[in-house]
Design a protein around this motif. Structure first.
Motif, mmCIF file in Angstrom:
data_model
loop_
_atom_site.group_PDB
_atom_site.id
_atom_site.type_symbol
_atom_site.label_atom_id
_atom_site.label_comp_id
_atom_site.label_asym_id
_atom_site.label_seq_id
_atom_site.Cartn_x
_atom_site.Cartn_y
_atom_site.Cartn_z
ATOM 1 N N PRO A 125 0.817 -1.218 0.000
ATOM 2 C CA PRO A 125 0.000 0.000 0.000
ATOM 3 C C PRO A 125 0.848 1.265 0.000
ATOM 4 N N VAL A 126 0.272 2.312 -0.532
ATOM 5 C CA VAL A 126 0.891 3.634 -0.477
ATOM 6 C C VAL A 126 0.463 4.308 0.821
ATOM 7 N N PRO A 127 1.386 4.921 1.556
ATOM 8 C CA PRO A 127 0.989 5.614 2.780
ATOM 9 C C PRO A 127 -0.100 6.640 2.527
ATOM 10 N N ALA A 128 -1.004 6.768 3.501
ATOM 11 C CA ALA A 128 -2.070 7.779 3.476
ATOM 12 C C ALA A 128 -3.086 7.546 2.371
ATOM 13 N N THR A 129 -3.347 6.257 2.046
ATOM 14 C CA THR A 129 -4.393 5.973 1.067
ATOM 15 C C THR A 129 -5.560 5.222 1.695
ATOM 16 N N GLU A 130 -5.655 5.231 3.015
ATOM 17 C CA GLU A 130 -6.783 4.590 3.655
ATOM 18 C C GLU A 130 -8.014 5.491 3.558
#
Length: 312
Positions: A137-142
């Motif tokens: 996952p890419v950080p801050a994509t939640e």
């Protein structure tokens, strides 16, 4: 009715977005709300749970939520072929197509699309563990408000990842900002043989909706076919959609991205395409049962795929 896309600010699912925003669905007698629901795996679960009526996403996404394709069908293609780009840090100096140069890198990929990158690397003979390639996952994509391509381009610029596997908007932003370089464009022939046929953007709908609201499904298919026709004839129509839905910078880029993708705007889903999709599902471990073309595609709408009626 509600239609969800897993990434709004991109050309990936743009025919569905345009079908709603340009009023084409309304012209067909259908009131539709457009939702952003990320990632596509959760959007597929929402389709199964009846929280949305249509999913405009990756064609393989239903396999995450509907085992053996039971209970779901693809009603139309939004576009043809695998549509993600592998973008790596520009300062790494990796040449176009040189997957062997990948090593000790972190590559961001969304849940669902990440299967395409894993399969592509394996088909190219790349052992991710041995090469030190981390795909995640890419950080801050939640959260449901994420447009993945934008988040991935931002994370690359911030040095949080070394590359990403994402849509044309994310790739364009990284290239224009000088932080990224395109290493692979699967749709246009880069990568191992068959990588361009893993999946494609498609409209998915449950069998229950097809059974109980067939006219509404047909109306949505007609609206998408009309949107494809409008965008092929005049890609500039994408700008007015972008100006209503996108931030200013991305709105200014969408017409060029749609112009590049317009040759792939074709609603047809043929048997070889489905065969490659099912092979991909089996290779990735999300499909175990034998499945036929008719079990994947809502063939009752096939006669609508070539009935574009022009602009609005």
């Amino acid at each position: 009715m509600r239609i969800a896309v897993p990434d709004l600010i991109s050309p990936s699912y743009f025919p569905a977005i345009a079908a709603v925003d340009l009023g084409l669905a309304r012209d067909e007698g259908l009131e539709v709300e457009l939702d952003l629901l990320y990632p596509v795996t959760e959007a597929a679960e929402a389709l199964r749970a009846g929280k949305i009526d249509f999913l405009a996403g990756a064609a393989h996404a239903p396999m995450h939520a509907f085992p053996g394709w039971r209970g779901v069908r693809l009603a139309a293609a939004l576009s043809q072929r695998t549509y993600w780009f592998l973008v790596m840090r520009a300062d790494l100096g990796i040449a176009r197509g040189d997957l062997g140069a990948l090593g000790r890198v972190r590559i961001g990929a969304a849940p669902g699309p990440d299967l395409g990158l894993h399969r592509l690397l394996a088909a190219a003979g790349i052992d991710t563990a041995r090469h030190g390639i981390e795909v995640g996952p890419v950080p801050a994509t939640e959260g449901t408000g994420t447009s993945f391509g934008l988040a991935a381009a931002r994370a690359l610029g911030d040095g949080l990842i070394d590359g990403f596997w994402a849509n044309g908007m994310g790739a364009e932003l990284a290239v224009r900002e000088g932080t990224g370089a395109i290493v692979l464009d699967a749709r246009r022939g880069d990568g191992p043989a068959g990588a361009d046929a893993y999946t494609f953007p498609a409209l998915a709908v449950t069998e229950e909706t097809i059974e109980h609201r067939p006219d509404d499904v047909a109306a949505m298919v007609r609206a998408i076919v009309r949107a494809q026709d409008v965008l092929r004839a005049d890609p500039g129509r994408a700008t007015e959609v972008g100006e209503r839905l996108f931030p200013p910078r991305e709105a200014s880029l969408i017409t060029e991205l749609v112009r590049r993708d317009a040759p792939f705007y074709d609603a047809r889903i043929d048997e070889p395409t489905v065969g490659a999709l099912l092979d991909f599902g089996r290779d990735c471990g999300i499909l175990n049962d034998p499945v036929t073309y008719d079990a994947v595609v809502a063939t009752r709408f096939a006669d609508l795929w070539n009935q574009a009626e022009g602009g609005t």
